[in-house]
Design a protein around this motif. Structure first.
Motif, short mmCIF file in Angstrom:
data_model
loop_
_atom_site.label_atom_id
_atom_site.label_comp_id
_atom_site.label_asym_id
_atom_site.label_seq_id
_atom_site.Cartn_x
_atom_site.Cartn_y
_atom_site.Cartn_z
N ILE A 38 0.91 -1.32 -0.17
CA ILE A 38 -0.03 0.03 0.06
C ILE A 38 0.70 1.25 -0.10
O ILE A 38 1.60 1.56 0.96
CB ILE A 38 -1.01 0.01 1.34
CG1 ILE A 38 -1.83 -1.22 1.07
CG2 ILE A 38 -1.82 1.43 1.20
CD1 ILE A 38 -2.80 -1.35 2.47
N ASP A 39 0.82 2.15 -1.08
CA ASP A 39 1.35 3.20 -1.08
C ASP A 39 0.73 4.46 -0.64
O ASP A 39 1.42 5.35 0.17
CB ASP A 39 1.62 3.70 -2.64
CG ASP A 39 2.50 2.83 -3.12
OD1 ASP A 39 3.40 2.19 -2.89
OD2 ASP A 39 2.34 2.35 -4.62
N THR A 40 -0.69 4.50 -0.47
CA THR A 40 -1.31 5.43 -0.29
C THR A 40 -2.84 4.86 0.42
O THR A 40 -3.25 3.87 -0.09
CB THR A 40 -1.79 6.62 -1.04
OG1 THR A 40 -2.51 6.18 -2.23
CG2 THR A 40 -0.72 7.30 -1.60
N ALA A 41 -3.13 5.40 1.55
CA ALA A 41 -4.35 5.09 2.06
C ALA A 41 -5.35 6.29 2.67
O ALA A 41 -4.50 7.10 3.08
CB ALA A 41 -4.14 4.27 3.22
N HIS A 42 -6.49 6.00 2.82
CA HIS A 42 -7.27 7.08 3.27
C HIS A 42 -8.55 6.54 4.16
O HIS A 42 -9.01 5.33 3.44
CB HIS A 42 -7.63 8.30 2.53
CG HIS A 42 -8.63 8.09 1.36
ND1 HIS A 42 -7.99 7.54 0.20
CD2 HIS A 42 -9.93 8.04 1.40
CE1 HIS A 42 -9.15 7.09 -0.40
NE2 HIS A 42 -10.22 7.44 0.14
N LEU A 43 -9.01 7.37 5.03
CA LEU A 43 -10.38 6.56 5.45
C LEU A 43 -11.31 7.71 6.12
O LEU A 43 -10.80 8.85 5.96
CB LEU A 43 -10.08 5.75 6.70
CG LEU A 43 -9.49 6.50 8.01
CD1 LEU A 43 -10.45 6.91 8.87
CD2 LEU A 43 -8.67 5.31 8.73
N ASP A 44 -12.59 7.29 5.98
CA ASP A 44 -13.51 8.40 6.47
C ASP A 44 -13.94 8.10 7.92
O ASP A 44 -14.19 6.89 8.50
CB ASP A 44 -14.91 8.25 5.88
CG ASP A 44 -14.56 8.54 4.40
OD1 ASP A 44 -13.55 9.33 3.80
OD2 ASP A 44 -15.47 8.28 3.67
N ALA A 45 -14.01 9.33 8.88
CA ALA A 45 -14.08 9.09 10.58
C ALA A 45 -15.45 8.98 10.41
O ALA A 45 -15.98 9.67 11.51
CB ALA A 45 -13.36 9.94 11.23
N ARG A 111 -4.32 1.93 -1.80
CA ARG A 111 -3.50 1.97 -3.13
C ARG A 111 -2.21 1.55 -3.21
O ARG A 111 -1.47 1.99 -2.50
CB ARG A 111 -4.16 3.11 -3.90
CG ARG A 111 -5.34 3.67 -4.18
CD ARG A 111 -5.90 4.84 -4.72
NE ARG A 111 -7.19 5.08 -4.88
CZ ARG A 111 -8.17 4.67 -5.85
NH1 ARG A 111 -7.53 3.89 -6.68
NH2 ARG A 111 -9.25 4.79 -5.79
N ARG A 112 -1.93 0.80 -4.31
CA ARG A 112 -0.36 0.69 -4.88
C ARG A 112 -0.49 1.60 -6.21
O ARG A 112 -1.15 0.98 -7.30
CB ARG A 112 -0.38 -0.64 -5.05
CG ARG A 112 1.10 -0.95 -5.74
CD ARG A 112 1.21 -2.49 -5.83
NE ARG A 112 2.82 -2.52 -6.07
CZ ARG A 112 3.57 -3.01 -5.12
NH1 ARG A 112 3.30 -3.32 -3.95
NH2 ARG A 112 5.07 -3.15 -5.43
N GLY A 113 0.41 2.63 -6.10
CA GLY A 113 0.15 3.50 -7.31
C GLY A 113 -1.52 3.82 -7.49
O GLY A 113 -1.91 4.59 -6.54
N ASP A 114 -1.87 4.06 -8.66
CA ASP A 114 -3.23 4.44 -8.92
C ASP A 114 -4.35 3.23 -8.81
O ASP A 114 -5.34 3.35 -9.15
CB ASP A 114 -3.22 5.15 -10.25
CG ASP A 114 -3.19 4.19 -11.54
OD1 ASP A 114 -2.44 3.03 -11.39
OD2 ASP A 114 -3.28 4.63 -12.60
N ARG A 115 -3.88 2.08 -8.34
CA ARG A 115 -4.77 0.91 -8.31
C ARG A 115 -5.13 0.58 -7.13
O ARG A 115 -4.24 0.43 -6.08
CB ARG A 115 -3.63 -0.35 -8.92
CG ARG A 115 -4.45 -1.54 -8.97
CD ARG A 115 -3.94 -2.72 -9.74
NE ARG A 115 -3.98 -1.95 -10.92
CZ ARG A 115 -3.59 -2.75 -12.10
NH1 ARG A 115 -3.30 -3.97 -11.88
NH2 ARG A 115 -3.77 -2.18 -13.42
#
Length: 160
Positions: A38-45, A111-115
């Motif tokens: 995982i390169d980028t991650a986000h979540l909703d609180a 995501r891994r890159g844009d995937r």
């Protein structure tokens, strides 16, 4: 879908009928297996249900991360304070926050890159992952060690 090493990804989804405690375990083990990719991650609180008391500290920390990003200028002041909070999965404390909240949130992604390779939503009822054959084997082994049968994940039907 092809992975970085040229092999195929398997798209797996969580099946219905698990206990809430097992749903949490499946989300967490999937994230642990996928973390290195995982390169980028986000979540909703946000959750459709009340946050479990055991994860309230992570919920507060997620909101704090959003406020810090606003103060640093990396997040718009107009952004919803609980939506799209960036998580650095290389940071152990932030990764723990993701482990705590992903099984309960309305949305978390990795995501891994844009995937997209990890998606949790609907307050724990939906989990979708894209894993290599090795990652699938590792995840099923981890779940088996926890007493969770491999049938909790199924291959996502084509066309969905």
């Amino acid at each position: 879908m092809i992975n970085q090493d040229g092999g195929p990804y398997r798209e797996l989804v969580l099946v219905d009928g698990l206990s809430p405690a097992d749903v949490v375990l499946v989300h967490r083990e999937a994230l642990r297996v996928l973390r290195p990719g995982i390169d980028t991650a986000h979540l909703d609180a946000y959750s459709d249900d009340a946050w479990p008391p055991a994860v309230l500290h992570s919920y507060e920390r997620a909101l704090s991360l959003a406020r810090e990003a606003v103060a640093q200028g990396t997040r718009s002041r107009r952004a919803d304070p609980g939506m799209g909070i960036d998580i650095d999965v290389r940071d152990d404390a932030q990764f723990e926050l993701l482990l705590d909240l992903a099984p309960h949130t309305i949305n978390a992604e990795g995501r891994r890159g844009d995937r997209l390779i990890f998606s949790a939503s609907d307050s724990g009822t939906s989990l979708w992952i894209a894993v290599t054959q090795d990652q699938a084997a590792e995840l099923l082994s981890r779940l088996d060690a926890l007493g969770i049968p491999p049938t909790v994940l199924s291959v996502r039907p084509r066309g969905r």
